[in-house]
Write an enzyme that holds these catalytic residues in place. Structure first.
Site, PDB file in Angstrom:
ATOM      1  N   HIS A  56       0.829  -1.202   0.000  1.00 25.38           N
ATOM      2  CA  HIS A  56       0.000   0.000   0.000  1.00 25.38           C
ATOM      3  C   HIS A  56       0.869   1.260   0.000  1.00 25.38           C
ATOM      4  CE1 HIS A  56      -3.626   2.364   1.272  1.00 25.38           C
ATOM      5  NE2 HIS A  56      -2.686   3.139   1.786  1.00 25.38           N
ATOM      6  N   GLU A  57       1.874   1.279   0.874  1.00 28.05           N
ATOM      7  CA  GLU A  57       2.755   2.454   0.961  1.00 28.05           C
ATOM      8  C   GLU A  57       3.618   2.591  -0.288  1.00 28.05           C
ATOM      9  OE1 GLU A  57       2.056   4.607   3.196  1.00 28.05           O
ATOM     10  OE2 GLU A  57       0.757   3.211   4.257  1.00 28.05           O
ATOM     11  N   HIS A 102       1.716   4.518  -2.894  1.00 24.28           N
ATOM     12  CA  HIS A 102       1.859   5.967  -2.688  1.00 24.28           C
ATOM     13  C   HIS A 102       3.214   6.442  -3.212  1.00 24.28           C
ATOM     14  CE1 HIS A 102      -1.683   6.684  -0.211  1.00 24.28           C
ATOM     15  NE2 HIS A 102      -1.338   5.750   0.646  1.00 24.28           N
TER      16      HIS A 102
END
Length: 152
Positions: A67-68, A71
């Site tokens: 998920h990170e 980003h």
């Protein structure tokens, strides 16, 4: 797992899933409370909450890292990296990353110490969390002297 192993894991996931290198730092951050991880826009570093690894294991932590990394790579490429952006949602689905992480088990907060003060003149009781200087404070009802009667 320590920061060195975490860095290696993030680099490996970045190259295998995104086919791009991760050139910044990934570290554990014990101060994170309500989130599994965070990507910092200024430094491009990633912080991971170690409590998720302890409570939920490696699979949950890998999901947070993916998920990170979504980003991270979208921000570096100048695309929509925010949670509401379509680019972000599409990349999450492509790499099978979770949109939200599993909540941590809540630990009950310790009960606050309560102090009870009483007026010598009218008997009015006051409950406080912090100590009161009885030489300076007086009863709000009759201006009599107050004293500590119990700690609990």
């Amino acid at each position: 797992m320590d920061d060195v192993k975490l860095q290696k894991l993030v680099e490996d996931l970045s190259s295998s899933l995104f086919h791009k290198p991760f050139k910044h730092k990934a570290t554990f951050n014990n101060r994170l409370r309500t989130t599994g991880g965070r990507y910092m826009l200024g430094s491009h570093n990633i912080d991971i909450n170690p409590k998720y690894y302890v409570e939920h294991g490696l699979d949950e932590m890998i999901g947070i890292i993916k998920h990170e990394l979504c980003h991270y790579h979208l921000h570096i490429e100048g695309k929509g990296y925010k949670h509401g952006d379509q680019d972000f949602k599409d990349l999450l689905m492509k790499v099978d990353a979770p949109r939200f992480c599993t909540p941590l088990i809540k630990t009950p907060k310790p009960k606050a110490v309560s102090l009870t003060y009483k007026c010598t003149r009218c008997g009015q009781e006051y409950k406080r969390k912090r100590r009161v200087d009885t030489s300076r404070m007086v009863c709000g009802k009759c201006a009599g002297k107050i004293y500590l009667i119990e700690k609990g």
